[in-house]
Design a protein around this motif. Structure first.
Motif, PDB file in Angstrom:
ATOM      1  N   SER A 250       1.307  10.343   4.234  1.00 32.50           N
ATOM      2  CA  SER A 250       1.326  10.413   2.773  1.00 32.50           C
ATOM      3  C   SER A 250       0.048   9.811   2.203  1.00 32.50           C
ATOM      4  N   THR A 251      -0.170  10.065   0.931  1.00 28.00           N
ATOM      5  CA  THR A 251      -1.292   9.442   0.228  1.00 28.00           C
ATOM      6  C   THR A 251      -0.909   7.985  -0.025  1.00 28.00           C
ATOM      7  N   PRO A 252      -1.886   7.159  -0.440  1.00 26.80           N
ATOM      8  CA  PRO A 252      -1.521   5.766  -0.722  1.00 26.80           C
ATOM      9  C   PRO A 252      -0.441   5.663  -1.795  1.00 26.80           C
ATOM     10  N   ARG A 253      -0.303   6.672  -2.638  1.00 28.10           N
ATOM     11  CA  ARG A 253       0.719   6.618  -3.691  1.00 28.10           C
ATOM     12  C   ARG A 253       2.065   7.176  -3.226  1.00 28.10           C
ATOM     13  N   GLY A 254       2.138   7.540  -1.929  1.00 27.06           N
ATOM     14  CA  GLY A 254       3.429   7.943  -1.365  1.00 27.06           C
ATOM     15  C   GLY A 254       3.703   9.431  -1.458  1.00 27.06           C
ATOM     16  N   VAL A 255       2.681  10.230  -1.831  1.00 28.33           N
ATOM     17  CA  VAL A 255       2.891  11.680  -1.914  1.00 28.33           C
ATOM     18  C   VAL A 255       2.700  12.261  -0.509  1.00 28.33           C
ATOM     19  N   ILE A 256       3.713  13.007  -0.058  1.00 25.91           N
ATOM     20  CA  ILE A 256       3.693  13.519   1.326  1.00 25.91           C
ATOM     21  C   ILE A 256       2.611  14.593   1.469  1.00 25.91           C
ATOM     22  N   THR A 257       1.796  14.450   2.554  1.00 21.55           N
ATOM     23  CA  THR A 257       0.763  15.464   2.803  1.00 21.55           C
ATOM     24  C   THR A 257       1.011  16.203   4.109  1.00 21.55           C
ATOM     25  N   TRP A 258       1.814  15.610   4.984  1.00 16.07           N
ATOM     26  CA  TRP A 258       2.105  16.263   6.271  1.00 16.07           C
ATOM     27  C   TRP A 258       3.378  15.683   6.844  1.00 16.07           C
ATOM     28  N   ILE A 275       6.092  18.581   1.429  1.00 16.70           N
ATOM     29  CA  ILE A 275       4.703  18.287   1.055  1.00 16.70           C
ATOM     30  C   ILE A 275       4.544  18.356  -0.469  1.00 16.70           C
ATOM     31  N   GLY A 276       3.883  17.345  -0.999  1.00 13.27           N
ATOM     32  CA  GLY A 276       3.658  17.290  -2.443  1.00 13.27           C
ATOM     33  C   GLY A 276       4.689  16.431  -3.166  1.00 13.27           C
ATOM     34  N   ARG A 277       5.829  16.108  -2.476  1.00 15.14           N
ATOM     35  CA  ARG A 277       6.857  15.259  -3.098  1.00 15.14           C
ATOM     36  C   ARG A 277       6.592  13.805  -2.756  1.00 15.14           C
ATOM     37  N   ARG A 278       7.046  12.900  -3.636  1.00 11.11           N
ATOM     38  CA  ARG A 278       6.934  11.475  -3.310  1.00 11.11           C
ATOM     39  C   ARG A 278       8.051  11.113  -2.337  1.00 11.11           C
ATOM     40  N   MET A 279       7.711  10.292  -1.332  1.00 15.75           N
ATOM     41  CA  MET A 279       8.686   9.978  -0.285  1.00 15.75           C
ATOM     42  C   MET A 279       9.962   9.365  -0.840  1.00 15.75           C
ATOM     43  N   GLY A 280       9.769   8.420  -1.771  1.00  9.13           N
ATOM     44  CA  GLY A 280      10.926   7.725  -2.346  1.00  9.13           C
ATOM     45  C   GLY A 280      11.853   8.700  -3.038  1.00  9.13           C
ATOM     46  N   ASP A 281      11.249   9.635  -3.829  1.00 12.96           N
ATOM     47  CA  ASP A 281      12.068  10.600  -4.571  1.00 12.96           C
ATOM     48  C   ASP A 281      12.843  11.491  -3.617  1.00 12.96           C
ATOM     49  N   LEU A 282      12.193  11.841  -2.499  1.00 11.02           N
ATOM     50  CA  LEU A 282      12.793  12.802  -1.571  1.00 11.02           C
ATOM     51  C   LEU A 282      13.903  12.167  -0.737  1.00 11.02           C
ATOM     52  N   LEU A 283      13.690  10.903  -0.301  1.00 11.75           N
ATOM     53  CA  LEU A 283      14.561  10.347   0.739  1.00 11.75           C
ATOM     54  C   LEU A 283      15.465   9.190   0.298  1.00 11.75           C
ATOM     55  N   ASN A 284      15.079   8.461  -0.744  1.00  8.57           N
ATOM     56  CA  ASN A 284      15.888   7.282  -1.108  1.00  8.57           C
ATOM     57  C   ASN A 284      17.057   7.671  -2.001  1.00  8.57           C
ATOM     58  N   GLY A 285      18.090   6.821  -1.956  1.00  9.71           N
ATOM     59  CA  GLY A 285      19.273   7.090  -2.774  1.00  9.71           C
ATOM     60  C   GLY A 285      19.888   5.779  -3.225  1.00  9.71           C
ATOM     61  N   ASP A 289      18.252   0.089   0.258  1.00 12.91           N
ATOM     62  CA  ASP A 289      18.029  -1.318  -0.100  1.00 12.91           C
ATOM     63  C   ASP A 289      16.734  -1.463  -0.926  1.00 12.91           C
ATOM     64  N   PRO A 290      16.837  -1.883  -2.211  1.00 11.46           N
ATOM     65  CA  PRO A 290      15.630  -1.976  -3.051  1.00 11.46           C
ATOM     66  C   PRO A 290      14.607  -2.968  -2.478  1.00 11.46           C
ATOM     67  N   GLN A 291      15.116  -3.977  -1.767  1.00 14.11           N
ATOM     68  CA  GLN A 291      14.183  -4.967  -1.194  1.00 14.11           C
ATOM     69  C   GLN A 291      13.306  -4.318  -0.118  1.00 14.11           C
ATOM     70  N   ALA A 292      13.946  -3.443   0.705  1.00 10.19           N
ATOM     71  CA  ALA A 292      13.179  -2.744   1.746  1.00 10.19           C
ATOM     72  C   ALA A 292      12.142  -1.833   1.098  1.00 10.19           C
ATOM     73  N   VAL A 293      12.541  -1.172  -0.027  1.00 14.65           N
ATOM     74  CA  VAL A 293      11.608  -0.288  -0.735  1.00 14.65           C
ATOM     75  C   VAL A 293      10.421  -1.103  -1.249  1.00 14.65           C
ATOM     76  N   GLN A 294      10.706  -2.277  -1.795  1.00 13.15           N
ATOM     77  CA  GLN A 294       9.631  -3.153  -2.307  1.00 13.15           C
ATOM     78  C   GLN A 294       8.680  -3.557  -1.190  1.00 13.15           C
ATOM     79  N   GLU A 295       9.276  -3.821  -0.014  1.00 10.45           N
ATOM     80  CA  GLU A 295       8.456  -4.193   1.153  1.00 10.45           C
ATOM     81  C   GLU A 295       7.470  -3.073   1.481  1.00 10.45           C
ATOM     82  N   ILE A 296       7.995  -1.826   1.417  1.00 11.35           N
ATOM     83  CA  ILE A 296       7.154  -0.669   1.752  1.00 11.35           C
ATOM     84  C   ILE A 296       6.043  -0.522   0.712  1.00 11.35           C
ATOM     85  N   ILE A 297       6.402  -0.682  -0.562  1.00 19.23           N
ATOM     86  CA  ILE A 297       5.388  -0.561  -1.628  1.00 19.23           C
ATOM     87  C   ILE A 297       4.328  -1.645  -1.446  1.00 19.23           C
TER      88      ILE A 297
END
Ligand code: ADP
Length: 739
Positions: A250-258, A275-285, A289-297
């Motif tokens: 993904s790009t540094p902003r989390g947009v999937i490229t491959w 491709i073209g979607r943000r990872m968080g939008d595509l996979l998180n629900g 865990d918001p803490q894990a998401v924060q860790e990734i960011i």
């Protein structure tokens, strides 16, 4: 702006390898111009022959051919592989000498041409050859200045010498001759300028060539590196493509490229959808865990790889636990150019973990339930046993005939056995759960043996057995350990030895190993013995040597199991040796620490209780059970003491305040207020400070005793209790507060 001079200066620093190459260039140039030079020599020799004779011409031809051939021969070695950094200096020297010889030879021929033709034509021919030779020589200036200068200097010197010779030995120079000389000087000057320009030109060419070749090398290296990188990238792409884990770039902003194939299979999304979607939008629900998401960011800030676990949602909406490894890839400026995410499906592992933790909780609950059950059972059995054993105890003292006495004693023995079984089961449960604590206190070792032996001596002598004790080596007087548990083991081994021996003796042999600091105890008997194949089995729970042992001798098969577990808990062991019909030996080893002698607080052998102490005592009995109240009344009423009864904890507190007893016998499990709470309330009353409170309870654990003492009690007696033990307890604790 760089001038050609600067350029030259910056590029004329030669490496050794370049000096070799330039010498080779010089050699090539000389070889290539050999034909042209030969033509010149041929013309020159022809002029000589024409104006002199064949012999002089031939001599000149031989001279020039030999020197030229020698020079070419040498130069041939230079152009071939013969030249190296090691022999460069040698070759340059040889070439310089050869150039000198050749230049001298050429100058000799020019000199002959200078003098032999009639009139001024000789000078013209000679100067033409001189000019040609100088220009040819000057062409090498850019490649090897030293050799070129040798040629030029010899030629110029030759011409100058010829003019000097004419001036010295000829007539006064004519204006024509002076003009010729000036023309020669001018020609020399012009040739010089031309040669300098040529030298610069060739140096620039050489420098450019050097630059080109360096660039070529750089380019080749870059190409190689690029090729390597390409190969590496192709391999990585192959690995990523075929990996068992999902790989997402993904790009540094989390947009999937491959994404790789595994990602598509695992999530149900095609690469076009992802491709073209943000990872968080595509996979998180919602359960991610918001803490894990924060860790990734946070990776964007820290630029460091991380690993975490979180819940992802696939296309069908199904939840998946994944372990995510995030690798930020940095560019040359240290900024994140892309992020590689590797995701592993750990749903099965997580489910297994959850099942395991549920099973653990269930097991813990089971163990707790078992302990609670045993504690309750122990309490519930001890309470009525108090009535049974106590009443039988009273019965014996009520003037029974012999047969009736045996019956009553059997009741007491059976009650004792039942209580022993309860104690054993409680011990075993604690040992199994590793919850049994062993003490480490200083104690007198010998008195531990003495008390155990004196307790069992009456039983042994009743059976007509001799109970012997020997020291095989001196044992330390004081050690640290758990005297209570050691006594428990000794009583079990000794009790068994006496139980299973009908005639002969029981011999206890003790020793001390100075090196290993180990106590060794052997309990040897001359009893029934144990079959070899049953020896290990008797250490198992509820296991006995023979199926009819219980019927013949009693027992449950728990004593040795507990003894061995206790010995192991204290760092030692118990083993056995026996042969059927001949007796047995049980060996106990126990590591103990020797300490300086302490005051021997050995237990006094059971003595008759001094009942005097009861005289005039005001005793409050806090007991909710009617039978137990009756029992204590019967135990104590014949002595000169004042008894008051309270049926619950609250009544006990009130009675304590009003009658101010000397001693309270406090049950623990009582309605309204339990024994602990009642004690605490009594202790709060300043007027009640000197009352001796003794727990009399069916809760028989060490932890129960600790709790009673912590609540403010002075003593602890357990049910079922016999009259003798109750009197002894009161006699022991009652004087405590009065002191
Ligand atoms: P219990 O004595 O209550 O049965 P133990 O665990 O103490 O339980 O002993 C287990 C068995 O080992 C006994 O039942 C008996 O068969 C055998 N045993 C123990 N000590 C001896 C001994 N000194 N002589 C013969 N057999 C013995």
């Amino acid at each position: 702006m760089n001038t050609s001079h600067d350029y030259l200066r910056s590029t004329t620093r030669r490496s050794g390898a370049e000096a070799l190459r330039l010498l080779q260039c010089h050699a090539v140039l000389r070889q290539r111009s050999a034909t042209a030079r030969s033509l010149c020599f041929f013309v020159g020799i022809s002029i000589v022959i024409h104006h002199t004779n064949v012999w002089i011409g031939l001599a000149a031809a031989v001279l020039i051919t030999v020197t030229e051939a020698a020079d070419l021969y040498l130069l041939r070695d230079v152009t071939r592989a013969g030249l190296s950094l090691g022999n460069y200096r040698k070759f340059r020297k040889l070439c310089t000498i050869s150039a000198l010889v050749q230049a001298i030879a050429s100058s000799v021929i020019i000199a002959i041409i200078w003098v032999v033709p009639p009139g001024a034509s000789g000078h013209l021919y000679a100067l033409a050859f001189w000019g040609a030779a100088t220009v040819y020589a000057g062409m090498s200036l850019g490649y090897n200045r030293q050799i070129a200068m040798v040629h030029i200097c010899v030629y110029c010197a030759a011409v100058m010498a010829m003019y000097l010779f004419e001036l010295s030995f000829g007539a006064t120079p004519t204006p024509g001759q002076i003009n010729e000389f000036l023309a020669v000087l001018l020609a020399s000057y012009l040739i010089g300028i031309g040669l300098i320009a040529m030298e610069r030109q060739s140096k620039m060419i050489v420098a450019q060539q050097r630059e080109f070749s360096e660039q070529k090398v750089r380019l080749e290296r870059m190409n190689d590196a690029l090729e390597e990188k390409e190969k590496y990238a192709r391999k990585l792409a192959l690995v990523a493509e075929n990996a068992n884990d999902s790989v997402i770039i993904s790009t540094p902003r989390g947009v999937i490229t491959w994404v790789n194939e595994t990602f598509c299979r695992a999530t149900g999304y095609t690469s076009e959808e992802a491709i073209g979607r943000r990872m968080g939008d595509l996979l998180n629900g919602e359960e991610t865990d918001p803490q894990a998401v924060q860790e990734i960011i946070g990776v964007i800030e820290t630029k460091k790889p991380i690993r975490t676990q979180l819940i992802n949602y696939v296309k069908s909406g199904e939840k998946k636990w994944v372990e995510v490894s995030i690798f930020p890839i940095l560019d040359d400026q240290g900024e994140i150019s892309m992020i590689i995410n590797v995701e592993r499906d750990i749903t099965a592992q997580k489910e297994h973990e959850i099942q395991l933790s549920q099973a653990r909780v269930a097991a813990e609950e089971g163990a707790r339930a078992k302990t609670d059950f045993l504690a309750t059972m122990s309490h519930e059995i001890r309470t009525p046993m108090n009535g049974i054993v106590g009443m039988a105890d009273l019965l014996i003292q009520s003037g029974l005939n012999d047969e009736q006495k045996v019956f009553a004693e059997t009741i007491i023995q059976s009650g004792d056995s039942l209580v022993q079984i309860i104690n054993d089961i409680l011990d075993l449960t604690k040992l199994d759960a590793d919850k049994l604590d062993v003490e480490s206190v200083p104690f007198a070792l010998m008195s531990c043996f003495e008390t155990s032996l004196s307790l069992l001596r009456p039983i042994a002598s009743d059976k007509g057995l001799e109970l012997r004790f020997s020291e095989t080596s001196p044992i330390p007087s004081t050690v640290t350990g758990d005297p209570g548990r050691l006594r428990q083991i000794l009583l079990n081994l000794l009790g068994n030895a006496i139980k299973f021996t009908s005639e002969g003796e029981v011999h206890v042999l003790v020793g001390w190993d100075e090196n290993s600091h180990e106590l060794s105890v052997e309990v040897r008997d001359t009893g029934v013995g144990i079959a070899l194949e049953r020896i290990e089995a008797i250490f198992e729970k509820f296991s006995q040597a023979e199926s009819d042992t219980t019927r013949k001798f009693g027992g449950t098969g728990l004593g040795l199991t507990i003894s061995r577990l206790l010995a192991e808990k204290m760092g030692g062991n118990i083993t056995a040796k026996s042969s059927l019909g001949e007796g047995s030996s049980f060996f106990l080893t126990l590591p103990l620490t020797e300490v300086a002698s302490v005051q021997d607080n050995k237990e006094e052998p059971p003595a008759e209780t001094n009942v005097e102490v009861l005289t005039g005592l005001k005793i409050l009995v806090a007991e909710d059970n009617k039978t137990n109240r009756l029992l204590i009344d019967k135990y104590l009423s014949k002595y000169d003491c004042e008894l008051t009864f309270a049926e619950d904890g609250a009544a006990a507190v009130a009675a304590a305040k009003s009658i101010q007893p000397d001693v309270i016998l406090m049950d623990i499990s009582m309605p309204k207020l339990n024994g602990h709470e009642a004690t605490r309330q009594i202790r709060k009353e300043p007027t009640c400070a000197s009352i001796v409170i003794i727990a009399l309870t069916a809760n028989a654990f060490q932890s129960d005793k600790d709790e009673c003492i912590a609540a403010g009690m002075d003593g602890f007696l357990t049910k079922p209790i016999k009259k003798r033990d109750l009197l002894k307890g009161i006699a022991e604790y009652a004087p405590k507060r009065q002191q």
